[in-house]
Design an enzyme around this catalytic site. Structure first.
Site, PDB file in Angstrom:
ATOM      1  N   HIS A  37     -95.035  51.313 -11.184  1.00 24.65           N
ATOM      2  CA  HIS A  37     -95.852  51.620 -12.223  1.00 24.65           C
ATOM      3  C   HIS A  37     -95.616  50.970 -13.769  1.00 24.65           C
ATOM      4  O   HIS A  37     -96.552  50.525 -14.417  1.00 24.65           O
ATOM      5  CB  HIS A  37     -96.344  53.146 -12.393  1.00 24.65           C
ATOM      6  CG  HIS A  37     -96.774  53.625 -11.221  1.00 24.65           C
ATOM      7  ND1 HIS A  37     -95.935  54.575 -10.464  1.00 24.65           N
ATOM      8  CD2 HIS A  37     -98.077  53.730 -10.462  1.00 24.65           C
ATOM      9  CE1 HIS A  37     -96.804  55.213  -9.296  1.00 24.65           C
ATOM     10  NE2 HIS A  37     -97.943  54.548  -9.198  1.00 24.65           N
ATOM     11  N   VAL A 176     -92.103  45.739  -7.321  1.00 25.73           N
ATOM     12  CA  VAL A 176     -90.780  46.322  -7.788  1.00 25.73           C
ATOM     13  C   VAL A 176     -90.047  47.009  -6.546  1.00 25.73           C
ATOM     14  O   VAL A 176     -90.692  48.003  -6.125  1.00 25.73           O
ATOM     15  CB  VAL A 176     -91.127  47.313  -9.093  1.00 25.73           C
ATOM     16  CG1 VAL A 176     -89.579  47.817  -9.546  1.00 25.73           C
ATOM     17  CG2 VAL A 176     -91.615  46.411 -10.169  1.00 25.73           C
ATOM     18  N   SER A 185     -92.310  53.612  -4.379  1.00 27.32           N
ATOM     19  CA  SER A 185     -93.879  54.197  -3.917  1.00 27.32           C
ATOM     20  C   SER A 185     -93.505  55.871  -4.267  1.00 27.32           C
ATOM     21  O   SER A 185     -92.457  56.231  -4.289  1.00 27.32           O
ATOM     22  CB  SER A 185     -93.960  54.275  -2.520  1.00 27.32           C
ATOM     23  OG  SER A 185     -94.961  55.009  -2.142  1.00 27.32           O
ATOM     24  N   SER A 186     -94.682  56.472  -4.725  1.00 26.81           N
ATOM     25  CA  SER A 186     -94.713  57.759  -5.259  1.00 26.81           C
ATOM     26  C   SER A 186     -94.290  58.397  -3.739  1.00 26.81           C
ATOM     27  O   SER A 186     -93.846  59.870  -3.833  1.00 26.81           O
ATOM     28  CB  SER A 186     -96.039  58.194  -5.659  1.00 26.81           C
ATOM     29  OG  SER A 186     -96.197  57.351  -6.672  1.00 26.81           O
ATOM     30  N   ARG A 187     -94.679  58.003  -2.529  1.00 22.64           N
ATOM     31  CA  ARG A 187     -94.484  58.652  -1.339  1.00 22.64           C
ATOM     32  C   ARG A 187     -92.959  58.545  -0.943  1.00 22.64           C
ATOM     33  O   ARG A 187     -92.524  59.338  -0.161  1.00 22.64           O
ATOM     34  CB  ARG A 187     -95.453  58.153  -0.275  1.00 22.64           C
ATOM     35  CG  ARG A 187     -96.965  58.384  -0.674  1.00 22.64           C
ATOM     36  CD  ARG A 187     -97.821  57.949   0.644  1.00 22.64           C
ATOM     37  NE  ARG A 187     -99.178  58.534   0.480  1.00 22.64           N
ATOM     38  CZ  ARG A 187    -100.236  58.038  -0.098  1.00 22.64           C
ATOM     39  NH1 ARG A 187    -100.172  56.551  -0.481  1.00 22.64           N
ATOM     40  NH2 ARG A 187    -101.522  58.533  -0.143  1.00 22.64           N
TER      41      ARG A 187
HETATM   42  P1  AMP Z   1    -100.808  54.371  -7.113  1.00 19.44           P
HETATM   43  O1  AMP Z   1    -100.501  55.213  -8.020  1.00 19.44           O
HETATM   44  O2  AMP Z   1     -99.820  54.498  -5.828  1.00 19.44           O
HETATM   45  O3  AMP Z   1    -102.031  54.404  -6.839  1.00 19.44           O
HETATM   46  O4  AMP Z   1    -100.537  52.992  -7.572  1.00 19.44           O
HETATM   47  C1  AMP Z   1    -101.074  52.492  -8.816  1.00 19.44           C
HETATM   48  C2  AMP Z   1    -100.774  51.188  -9.014  1.00 19.44           C
HETATM   49  O5  AMP Z   1     -99.281  50.654  -9.011  1.00 19.44           O
HETATM   50  C3  AMP Z   1    -101.212  50.184  -8.024  1.00 19.44           C
HETATM   51  O6  AMP Z   1    -101.964  48.934  -8.445  1.00 19.44           O
HETATM   52  C4  AMP Z   1    -100.075  49.895  -6.813  1.00 19.44           C
HETATM   53  O7  AMP Z   1    -100.137  48.681  -6.472  1.00 19.44           O
HETATM   54  C5  AMP Z   1     -98.928  49.779  -8.128  1.00 19.44           C
HETATM   55  N1  AMP Z   1     -97.735  49.951  -7.501  1.00 19.44           N
HETATM   56  C6  AMP Z   1     -97.161  51.054  -6.919  1.00 19.44           C
HETATM   57  N2  AMP Z   1     -95.981  50.874  -6.407  1.00 19.44           N
HETATM   58  C7  AMP Z   1     -95.639  49.630  -6.912  1.00 19.44           C
HETATM   59  C8  AMP Z   1     -94.546  48.760  -6.791  1.00 19.44           C
HETATM   60  N3  AMP Z   1     -93.305  49.269  -6.207  1.00 19.44           N
HETATM   61  N4  AMP Z   1     -94.463  47.593  -7.356  1.00 19.44           N
HETATM   62  C9  AMP Z   1     -95.457  47.211  -8.121  1.00 19.44           C
HETATM   63  N5  AMP Z   1     -96.697  47.893  -8.208  1.00 19.44           N
HETATM   64  C10 AMP Z   1     -96.721  48.886  -7.666  1.00 19.44           C
END
Ligand code: AMP
Length: 283
Positions: A37, A176, A185-187
């Protein structure tokens, strides 16, 4: 930095920024922010004069048996990070603010939403497109930033914006990764140490696929077979899908004769993880 929970107040601040001639950038997130993020937020802040981050765990993109209730919500830490990065406004509505009554208007991008993640998460992209369209209407950004980590999401949103003539530039940012290759990933925080160790098989499988393509292998079925072998040798990991598709309409490619998206989703215990790479056929 402003932290705003209502649409009305957000609109007032955005109108003020626009009156000052500022360009507005939006980074939509579900919070539990990490370096993935942060990379989007930094780029938004560098390219736009007014940087908005939305933090909203959007219920309409979760299926009935998915992790909506247990999704992490470390709000204090998230807003601290945003402040440190120079975000101007965090829009953090409660579900009732975004969906005050039963939602009966949906944005659905056909074809692109149906396979890959759409196959096992049938209403997921309908929920994503609807909430992103709502955020675009509320914030009216000049540019919005999305991660290539969710490659299908980027393709679907780009198509929505194009088909509905939405006046916003979609910026796609690279994945990233952790130092060992796992896509952030948040997960990932759901994984126990053994699952975390086994989660490396996603990156291993994708790296092997890249090697095979670079070495001249163009047959998608053979590449997928090699990837399956790696993943099924991990006891805790179950494949949802491994697909090789063209990078625009996301249609299956039997032969890699143009830029291709190699994408996979797996379950590790109850946790669903996705990852992908884009490959070009060797010259
Ligand atoms: P989320 O909070 O999971 O909905 O992600 C919000 C945004 O962050 C989305 O556009 C995701 O694709 C991006 N995002 C999440 N993880 C990554 C990562 N590892 N690298 C780049 N972008 C990410």
């Amino acid at each position: 930095m402003l932290i705003v929970k209502t649409i009305h107040e957000t609109r007032i601040h955005i109108t003020e920024a626009r009156a000052l001639g500022k360009t507005i950038g939006l980074v939509p997130t579900m919070g539990a922010l990490h370096e993935g993020h942060f990379s989007l937020i930094r780029r938004c802040r560098d390219e736009c004069e007014y940087c908005v981050v939305s933090i909203f765990v959007n219920p309409t993109q979760f299926g009935p048996n998915e992790d909506l209730n247990r999704y992490p919500r470390p709000f204090e830490a998230d807003t601290r990070s945003c402040r440190e990065m120079g975000v101007d406004l965090v829009f953090a509505p409660e579900p009732d603010e975004m969906y005050p009554h039963e939602n009966i208007t949906w944005v659905q991008v056909e074809k692109l939403s149906e396979h890959l993640c759409g196959a096992s998460r049938p209403d997921h992209f309908r929920g994503v497109c609807t909430v992103v369209a709502k955020l675009f209407n509320i914030i009216q950004p000049d540019s919005a930033y999305f991660g290539q980590k969710d490659a299908q999401q980027v393709a679907v949103i780009q198509r929505m914006v194009s088909d509905l003539n939405m006046p916003v530039e979609i910026r796609s940012c690279p994945i990233v990764r952790e130092p060992d290759g796992l896509a952030m990933s948040s997960r990932n925080r759901y994984l126990n140490p053994e699952q975390r160790r086994q989660s490396l098989c996603l990156f291993e499988a994708l790296s092997l696929a890249r090697e095979l393509v670079c070495g001249g292998q163009a047959n998608s079925a053979i590449i997928i077979e090699h990837m399956q072998e790696i993943i099924t040798s991990h006891s805790e990991v179950r494949i949802d899908y491994i697909s090789i598709v063209d990078n625009t309409l996301l249609q299956p490619l039997l032969k890699i004769d143009r830029p291709a998206l190699i994408a996979l989703a797996v379950y590790i215990g109850r946790t669903r993880l996705i990852d992908n790479i884009i490959v070009d056929p060797p010259a």
